[in-house]
Motif scaffolding. Structure first.
Motif, PDB file in Angstrom:
ATOM      1  N   VAL A  12     100.660 -15.317  23.329  1.00  0.00           N
ATOM      2  CA  VAL A  12     101.277 -16.595  23.581  1.00  0.00           C
ATOM      3  C   VAL A  12     102.003 -16.407  25.021  1.00  0.00           C
ATOM      4  O   VAL A  12     102.143 -17.095  25.869  1.00  0.00           O
ATOM      5  CB  VAL A  12     102.495 -16.634  22.524  1.00  0.00           C
ATOM      6  CG1 VAL A  12     103.480 -17.815  23.159  1.00  0.00           C
ATOM      7  CG2 VAL A  12     101.701 -17.198  21.507  1.00  0.00           C
ATOM      8  N   ALA A  13     102.351 -14.986  25.406  1.00  0.00           N
ATOM      9  CA  ALA A  13     102.944 -14.775  26.631  1.00  0.00           C
ATOM     10  C   ALA A  13     102.002 -15.098  27.758  1.00  0.00           C
ATOM     11  O   ALA A  13     102.384 -15.331  29.000  1.00  0.00           O
ATOM     12  CB  ALA A  13     103.607 -13.382  26.598  1.00  0.00           C
ATOM     13  N   LYS A  16     101.593 -18.790  28.441  1.00  0.00           N
ATOM     14  CA  LYS A  16     102.775 -19.030  29.235  1.00  0.00           C
ATOM     15  C   LYS A  16     102.580 -18.904  30.745  1.00  0.00           C
ATOM     16  O   LYS A  16     102.815 -19.521  31.384  1.00  0.00           O
ATOM     17  CB  LYS A  16     104.114 -18.588  28.576  1.00  0.00           C
ATOM     18  CG  LYS A  16     104.197 -19.284  27.269  1.00  0.00           C
ATOM     19  CD  LYS A  16     105.829 -18.910  26.940  1.00  0.00           C
ATOM     20  CE  LYS A  16     106.151 -19.450  25.624  1.00  0.00           C
ATOM     21  NZ  LYS A  16     107.525 -19.176  25.383  1.00  0.00           N
ATOM     22  N   PHE A  17     102.204 -17.444  31.024  1.00  0.00           N
ATOM     23  CA  PHE A  17     102.225 -17.251  32.513  1.00  0.00           C
ATOM     24  C   PHE A  17     100.932 -17.625  33.090  1.00  0.00           C
ATOM     25  O   PHE A  17     100.970 -18.097  34.379  1.00  0.00           O
ATOM     26  CB  PHE A  17     102.230 -15.404  32.666  1.00  0.00           C
ATOM     27  CG  PHE A  17     103.491 -14.976  32.195  1.00  0.00           C
ATOM     28  CD1 PHE A  17     104.614 -15.212  33.220  1.00  0.00           C
ATOM     29  CD2 PHE A  17     103.698 -14.105  31.207  1.00  0.00           C
ATOM     30  CE1 PHE A  17     105.952 -14.706  32.900  1.00  0.00           C
ATOM     31  CE2 PHE A  17     105.106 -13.664  31.074  1.00  0.00           C
ATOM     32  CZ  PHE A  17     106.144 -13.900  31.910  1.00  0.00           C
ATOM     33  N   GLY A  19     100.116 -20.655  32.654  1.00  0.00           N
ATOM     34  CA  GLY A  19     100.741 -21.943  33.070  1.00  0.00           C
ATOM     35  C   GLY A  19     101.206 -22.037  34.351  1.00  0.00           C
ATOM     36  O   GLY A  19     101.317 -23.037  35.124  1.00  0.00           O
ATOM     37  N   SER A  26      99.915 -26.220  29.541  1.00  0.00           N
ATOM     38  CA  SER A  26     101.499 -26.474  29.414  1.00  0.00           C
ATOM     39  C   SER A  26     101.723 -26.755  28.016  1.00  0.00           C
ATOM     40  O   SER A  26     100.858 -26.944  27.286  1.00  0.00           O
ATOM     41  CB  SER A  26     101.768 -27.752  30.373  1.00  0.00           C
ATOM     42  OG  SER A  26     102.890 -28.049  30.129  1.00  0.00           O
ATOM     43  N   ALA A  27     103.069 -26.249  27.699  1.00  0.00           N
ATOM     44  CA  ALA A  27     103.325 -26.644  26.259  1.00  0.00           C
ATOM     45  C   ALA A  27     103.716 -28.152  26.167  1.00  0.00           C
ATOM     46  O   ALA A  27     103.748 -28.656  25.204  1.00  0.00           O
ATOM     47  CB  ALA A  27     104.788 -26.113  25.977  1.00  0.00           C
ATOM     48  N   THR A  40      98.593 -27.893  21.912  1.00  0.00           N
ATOM     49  CA  THR A  40      98.703 -27.866  23.463  1.00  0.00           C
ATOM     50  C   THR A  40      97.805 -27.269  24.072  1.00  0.00           C
ATOM     51  O   THR A  40      97.167 -26.274  23.509  1.00  0.00           O
ATOM     52  CB  THR A  40     100.206 -27.527  23.832  1.00  0.00           C
ATOM     53  OG1 THR A  40     100.500 -26.163  23.480  1.00  0.00           O
ATOM     54  CG2 THR A  40     101.301 -28.464  23.056  1.00  0.00           C
ATOM     55  N   GLN A  42      98.440 -24.817  26.026  1.00  0.00           N
ATOM     56  CA  GLN A  42      99.026 -23.411  26.051  1.00  0.00           C
ATOM     57  C   GLN A  42      98.783 -22.811  24.746  1.00  0.00           C
ATOM     58  O   GLN A  42      98.234 -21.567  24.649  1.00  0.00           O
ATOM     59  CB  GLN A  42     100.401 -23.545  26.125  1.00  0.00           C
ATOM     60  CG  GLN A  42     101.107 -22.263  26.301  1.00  0.00           C
ATOM     61  CD  GLN A  42     102.677 -22.532  26.528  1.00  0.00           C
ATOM     62  OE1 GLN A  42     103.385 -22.830  25.554  1.00  0.00           O
ATOM     63  NE2 GLN A  42     103.192 -22.057  27.864  1.00  0.00           N
ATOM     64  N   GLN A  43      98.636 -23.565  23.745  1.00  0.00           N
ATOM     65  CA  GLN A  43      98.478 -22.952  22.410  1.00  0.00           C
ATOM     66  C   GLN A  43      96.956 -22.563  22.460  1.00  0.00           C
ATOM     67  O   GLN A  43      96.416 -21.699  21.991  1.00  0.00           O
ATOM     68  CB  GLN A  43      99.079 -23.908  21.297  1.00  0.00           C
ATOM     69  CG  GLN A  43     100.270 -24.152  20.673  1.00  0.00           C
ATOM     70  CD  GLN A  43     100.533 -25.286  20.170  1.00  0.00           C
ATOM     71  OE1 GLN A  43      99.813 -26.194  19.953  1.00  0.00           O
ATOM     72  NE2 GLN A  43     101.868 -25.003  19.348  1.00  0.00           N
ATOM     73  N   ALA A  46      96.199 -19.343  24.085  1.00  0.00           N
ATOM     74  CA  ALA A  46      96.507 -18.276  23.412  1.00  0.00           C
ATOM     75  C   ALA A  46      95.612 -17.916  22.395  1.00  0.00           C
ATOM     76  O   ALA A  46      95.107 -16.971  22.252  1.00  0.00           O
ATOM     77  CB  ALA A  46      97.825 -18.606  22.619  1.00  0.00           C
TER      78      ALA A  46
END
Length: 95
Positions: A12-13, A16-17, A19, A26-27, A40, A42-43, A46
């Protein structure tokens, strides 16, 4: 089966990075659905990271070690680059 929560948190981190470098990750960018029931980008990043690292680790110890060594070299190179830029910036300021 050990530290699955930690591995998920790292994925997940990473997403996020990622992004930061790729704004489409993006979330707020939903592939389908919305709110708590949506997925999303972002998900998805991950999930893809977890799947890729799982696939690499199932290939065997040697393959996993190679990937780990590549990541370690990249981290050390980035740290050395930051340190070098600090010395360079300090040298410029003294002029």
């Amino acid at each position: 089966m050990i530290q699955t929560g930690t591995i998920a948190a790292v994925a997940v981190a990473f997403a996020k990075f990622a992004g930061v470098f790729f704004p489409s990750v993006s979330a707020q960018n939903y592939l389908f659905g919305a709110g708590k029931l949506g997925v999303t980008t972002q998900q998805l990043m991950a999930i893809a990271t977890l799947a890729l690292l799982t696939a690499v680790n199932t290939r065997g110890l040697r393959t996993g070690a190679i990937i780990q060594n590549i990541f370690t070299v990249a981290k050390v190179a980035a740290l050395l680059g930051l340190i070098g830029m600090g010395f360079f910036a300090a040298a410029i300021r003294k002029r």
